[in-house]
Design an enzyme around this catalytic site. Structure first.
Site, mmCIF file in Angstrom:
data_model
loop_
_atom_site.group_PDB
_atom_site.id
_atom_site.type_symbol
_atom_site.label_atom_id
_atom_site.label_comp_id
_atom_site.label_asym_id
_atom_site.label_seq_id
_atom_site.Cartn_x
_atom_site.Cartn_y
_atom_site.Cartn_z
ATOM 1 N N ARG A 1 0.731 -0.895 0.334
ATOM 2 C CA ARG A 1 -0.049 0.151 -0.288
ATOM 3 C C ARG A 1 0.656 0.690 -0.204
ATOM 4 O O ARG A 1 0.385 2.543 -0.799
ATOM 5 C CB ARG A 1 -1.443 -0.299 1.490
ATOM 6 C CG ARG A 1 -2.321 -0.781 1.303
ATOM 7 C CD ARG A 1 -2.856 -0.872 2.157
ATOM 8 N NE ARG A 1 -3.923 0.025 1.915
ATOM 9 C CZ ARG A 1 -4.205 1.179 2.962
ATOM 10 N NH1 ARG A 1 -2.597 1.532 3.927
ATOM 11 N NH2 ARG A 1 -4.911 1.995 2.946
ATOM 12 N N SER B 1 -3.448 -11.107 -5.595
ATOM 13 C CA SER B 1 -3.976 -12.095 -3.662
ATOM 14 C C SER B 1 -4.598 -13.650 -3.379
ATOM 15 O O SER B 1 -4.819 -13.615 -4.554
ATOM 16 C CB SER B 1 -4.624 -11.134 -2.792
ATOM 17 O OG SER B 1 -4.462 -11.020 -1.602
ATOM 18 N N TYR C 1 -1.814 -15.802 -7.472
ATOM 19 C CA TYR C 1 -0.228 -15.189 -7.567
ATOM 20 C C TYR C 1 0.269 -15.321 -9.280
ATOM 21 O O TYR C 1 0.752 -14.707 -10.112
ATOM 22 C CB TYR C 1 0.626 -15.292 -6.802
ATOM 23 C CG TYR C 1 0.256 -14.589 -5.764
ATOM 24 C CD1 TYR C 1 -0.381 -13.599 -5.131
ATOM 25 C CD2 TYR C 1 0.582 -15.632 -4.705
ATOM 26 C CE1 TYR C 1 0.075 -13.407 -3.678
ATOM 27 C CE2 TYR C 1 0.865 -15.666 -3.257
ATOM 28 C CZ TYR C 1 0.101 -13.782 -2.687
ATOM 29 O OH TYR C 1 -0.444 -13.609 -1.684
ATOM 30 N N LYS D 1 12.612 -6.135 0.210
ATOM 31 C CA LYS D 1 13.772 -6.546 1.331
ATOM 32 C C LYS D 1 13.228 -7.259 2.655
ATOM 33 O O LYS D 1 12.007 -6.977 2.835
ATOM 34 C CB LYS D 1 14.774 -5.701 1.887
ATOM 35 C CG LYS D 1 14.588 -4.390 1.922
ATOM 36 C CD LYS D 1 14.374 -4.731 3.707
ATOM 37 C CE LYS D 1 12.852 -3.795 4.515
ATOM 38 N NZ LYS D 1 12.189 -3.838 5.416
ATOM 39 N N ASP E 1 13.910 -7.760 9.235
ATOM 40 C CA ASP E 1 12.994 -6.391 8.703
ATOM 41 C C ASP E 1 13.775 -5.213 9.556
ATOM 42 O O ASP E 1 12.821 -4.747 8.543
ATOM 43 C CB ASP E 1 11.865 -6.319 9.715
ATOM 44 C CG ASP E 1 10.309 -6.405 9.353
ATOM 45 O OD1 ASP E 1 10.035 -5.139 9.568
ATOM 46 O OD2 ASP E 1 9.728 -7.115 8.211
#
Length: 344
Positions: A31, A50, A72, A111, A192
């Protein structure tokens, strides 16, 4: 002679050629990325895929996307898209990137590139075999302020680099997104959050010869946080830290024998760079042209590369992506963190 910072060479985002994007997995980062692309580039997201049709349709309605797919496979098979942005969890990056490549689509992969170096190598090998563009979406590498830091290194402005310090902590555990604490989704702080200081230091030091990590493991088995010490081939040192259990200053510094550069808080976003001499006197500073929609710079660079017939980016080379994944593997091995399905 008074030292001064160079001007950024980063092109304007809106000067990049337009391409038609397909978004794979319409989560939170997708988003933000789509909003940035639509706001500041000539490219457009024209399709979204999705596992759930209703999620894809809701995303399409929000962003004015033409086509919404409930799988997908349908997305990557769309002949009306020029490239795929893979925004699924880390655990799915390899399979989703390979799916897009098998359909003949260039790919921008969020990433961390994959869960581990073996998966990264599989994607890189497939991309090179197919002669298709693949880029890790380490968005900081494409921002104007990081080009200023890059030039300081290239031009020897700082003298001999002796140290790098960088940290990234956000309070995302235990009450944050479920994926952060889920081993099946390759959760934890390192992939993350920690990848930002690791990638920054890897650029500044030109790679690491030695890596030593100390950390804390969450009750679910993922890493809650760690401090990573690194040493380069030249003997320069790096102190890198990350945590998902608290908010840190998120600062970064590159320290040389003649001068140092500091990047302000949230160093990985569009930001201010300050140049200091050995007496801690601020000599110069660089202010970014805008602090909004930083995610669009990587999309603009990808569009330029695609138009030029390139298959990887000089700003985030695939071999460096692989070496960084090897560092992350080494850190996890030292901490004893293994994701489901990884070899023992």
């Amino acid at each position: 002679m008074t030292l001064s910072l160079p001007a950024s060479r980063t092109p304007d985002r809106d000067d990049a050629p337009p391409i038609r994007w397909g978004v794979l997995a319409p989560g939170g980062i997708a988003r933000d990325w789509t909003a940035a692309v639509h706001a500041t580039t000539a490219s457009r997201v024209v399709a979204v895929g999705s596992r759930a049709q209703d999620r894809a349709q809701a995303f399409a309605d929000e962003f004015g996307v033409d086509r919404a797919y409930g799988s997908y496979e349908q997305l990557v098979g769309d002949d009306g898209i020029d490239a795929v942005y893979v925004a699924s969890p880390h655990s799915e990056h390899r399979d989703h990137a390979l799916l897009a490549l098998a359909a003949g689509k260039p790919v921008l992969v969020e990433k961390a590139f994959t869960r581990n170096a073996a998966e990264a190598a599989a994607v890189i090998d497939a991309a090179r075999a197919a002669n298709l563009l693949v880029v890790e979406a380490m968005w900081t590498r494409f921002l104007p302020h990081l080009d200023v830091v890059r030039q300081c290194l290239e031009n020897g402005l700082l003298g001999e680099v002796k140290a790098v310090i960088a940290d990234h902590g956000q309070h995302l555990y235990p009450d944050g997104p479920q994926r952060m604490s889920d081993p099946a989704l390759a959760g934890g702080a390192l992939l993350d959050l920690g990848i930002y200081p690791v990638s920054f230091a890897h650029l500044a030091l030109g790679g690491f010869d030695r890596v030593q990590a100390f950390g804390t493991i969450a009750t679910t088995g993922v890493d809650e946080g760690e401090t990573i010490g690194v040493v380069s081939a030249s003997g320069a040192v790096g102190t890198l830290s990350t945590t998902m259990a608290a908010h840190s200053a998120c600062l970064a510094s590159v320290i040389g024998t003649e001068a140092r550069v500091d990047v302000d808080s949230w160093f990985y976003r569009p930001n201010t760079v300050r140049l200091f001499d050995g007496d801690d006197v601020e000599l110069d500073r660089y202010e970014p042209p805008a602090r909004t929609h930083g995610l669009a710079y990587q999309a603009a660079e990808f569009a330029r590369l695609l138009a030029d017939g390139r298959t990887e980016s000089d700003l985030m080379p695939l071999d460096e992506t692989l070496r960084i994944m090897q560092v992350l593997d080494e850190v996890r091995a030292q901490l004893g963190v293994r994701y489901p399905g990884e070899p023992g």
